[in-house]
Write an enzyme that holds these catalytic residues in place. Structure first.
Site, PDB file in Angstrom:
ATOM      1  N   ASN A  56       0.325 -48.300   6.204  1.00  0.00           N
ATOM      2  CA  ASN A  56      -0.719 -49.303   6.463  1.00  0.00           C
ATOM      3  C   ASN A  56      -0.191 -50.719   6.254  1.00  0.00           C
ATOM      4  O   ASN A  56      -0.394 -51.616   7.088  1.00  0.00           O
ATOM      5  CB  ASN A  56      -1.917 -49.091   5.526  1.00  0.00           C
ATOM      6  CG  ASN A  56      -2.733 -47.857   5.874  1.00  0.00           C
ATOM      7  OD1 ASN A  56      -2.563 -47.260   6.933  1.00  0.00           O
ATOM      8  ND2 ASN A  56      -3.613 -47.462   4.971  1.00  0.00           N
ATOM      9  N   GLU A 269     -12.427 -49.870   5.027  1.00  0.00           N
ATOM     10  CA  GLU A 269     -11.266 -49.115   4.557  1.00  0.00           C
ATOM     11  C   GLU A 269      -9.982 -49.761   5.067  1.00  0.00           C
ATOM     12  O   GLU A 269      -9.876 -50.133   6.234  1.00  0.00           O
ATOM     13  CB  GLU A 269     -11.335 -47.661   5.023  1.00  0.00           C
ATOM     14  CG  GLU A 269     -10.255 -46.818   4.380  1.00  0.00           C
ATOM     15  CD  GLU A 269     -10.314 -45.358   4.795  1.00  0.00           C
ATOM     16  OE1 GLU A 269      -9.476 -44.590   4.312  1.00  0.00           O
ATOM     17  OE2 GLU A 269     -11.175 -45.005   5.614  1.00  0.00           O
ATOM     18  N   ASP A 273      -4.891 -52.934   1.979  1.00  0.00           N
ATOM     19  CA  ASP A 273      -3.540 -52.791   2.525  1.00  0.00           C
ATOM     20  C   ASP A 273      -3.237 -53.900   3.519  1.00  0.00           C
ATOM     21  O   ASP A 273      -2.100 -54.389   3.603  1.00  0.00           O
ATOM     22  CB  ASP A 273      -3.390 -51.436   3.212  1.00  0.00           C
ATOM     23  CG  ASP A 273      -3.380 -50.289   2.224  1.00  0.00           C
ATOM     24  OD1 ASP A 273      -2.987 -50.508   1.068  1.00  0.00           O
ATOM     25  OD2 ASP A 273      -3.760 -49.166   2.613  1.00  0.00           O
TER      26      ASP A 273
END
Length: 340
Positions: A56, A269, A273
């Site tokens: 990610n 979500e 990252d």
């Protein structure tokens, strides 16, 4: 055990940013409410997508047009092959040191998400478990040329410690080291905190690493003080919609970076990252900017991902972002920066 057939000969041992980390394939089921123990519930949507904190963060930096390499392991199965094919779509990602392992499954994550955003998650690390010191040795030349190197907590900590130790004693390496110890563990090996230039964690991970509860600003300041007492050089704690706090050993006074809140994010979500990938990008290509400005710009990049569907494909491309995020002019002002 390794399949080296994918290591294309013309891939050089060069990348400005190197990520030592994980690849996972996620299987996500969306339900109205999470099942209770022994209960079966009917879902209404299913997705399969590419994930893993290492990959990610690598993709987030690549979409900003960073030169980046990923050191990772996948199973030599249909999931691993499709993941490697996906990463090769990004021209700026060097995949030379992504190994496909025979007789080992690709790491997978099974997740159930409710309408309220609560979730249940199971992870089988699979091939990620096999990332080892010998892999670090194989990628030595790549690592020594990097300007920024990133680690997370989804691959073996012994491998991370080995790499950190090798970089620390090397006279050739000048890389900035970012460690994102997620998922967090207690106790976190103190050597990790000492050898990292930046420890980047979220609020929940800060609680785990320090064994403290954060209920207010005073608790947050105490938590930061404890992290600096653990010999961390720079600590960045992300607070979701409340922004980011940071402090350094040289300047331990806690500072908060604020950004405009997103009331109804399409997808949250992976935003952490995306932030870490952007942080690496700015540390690499805009090192002359103050740390607060680098964090602010990374926040703006990560915030943009909230308006897009998906995980890695929600991370913004450089062409879609404002030009001022890529200038040398400092945008940080008192409306973004608060002392605690």
């Amino acid at each position: 055990m390794g399949d080296w057939s994918h290591c294309v000969a013309n891939l050089k041992d060069e990348a400005d940013i190197v990520v030592v980390g994980s690849c996972l394939v996620e299987f996500i089921t969306y339900v109205q409410t999470l099942p209770k123990p022994e209960e079966t519930v009917k879902g209404y949507h299913f997705e399969q997508r590419f994930s893993g904190k290492g990959a990610n963060q690598c993709v987030a930096a690549a979409k900003l047009r960073a030169s980046v390499a990923l050191i990772s392991k996948l199973g030599n199965d249909k999931f691993g092959k499709s993941y490697l094919e996906e990463l090769r779509k990004y021209n700026s990602i060097n995949t030379k040191y992504i190994w496909l392992l025979q007789d080992v499954t690709t790491g997978v994550c099974s997740k159930v998400i409710s309408n309220k955003g609560t979730h249940q998650t199971n992870i089988i690390p699979g091939a990620n478990t096999y990332l080892s010191a010998s892999d670090i040795d194989a990628a030595k030349n790549l690592l020594l040329k990097a300007k920024v190197i990133m680690f997370q907590g989804e691959t073996p900590w012994e491998t991370t410690l080995y790499c950190l130790s090798k970089l620390h004693v090397s006279l050739e390496s000048r890389a900035k080291i970012i460690v994102n110890p997620s998922p967090a563990v207690y106790p976190l090996n103190p050597i990790v905190m000492i050898l990292a230039d930046i420890i980047c964690i979220n609020e929940q991970e800060a609680e785990i690493i320090t064994d403290m509860k954060i209920n207010n600003e005073e608790d947050l300041a105490d938590c930061m003080e404890k992290l600096l007492d653990m010999k961390c050089n720079t600590v960045i704690i992300t607070l979701g919609g409340s922004g980011v706090v940071y402090a350094t050993r040289d300047n331990p006074r806690l500072k908060t970076i604020t950004v405009d809140h997103v009331e109804y994010p399409i997808e949250s979500e992976g935003v952490g990252d995306c932030f870490v990938g952007a942080l690496a990008y700015y540390l690499c290509y805009f090192p002359q900017l103050p740390l607060g400005e680098i964090i602010l710009r990374s926040c703006h990049v990560a915030r943009q991902s909230l308006f897009n569907v998906g995980l890695q494909n929600s991370f913004p491309d450089k062409e879609t972002l404002p030009d001022n995020l890529f200038s040398l002019k400092c945008e940080l002002n008192t409306s973004n920066l608060l002392d605690i």
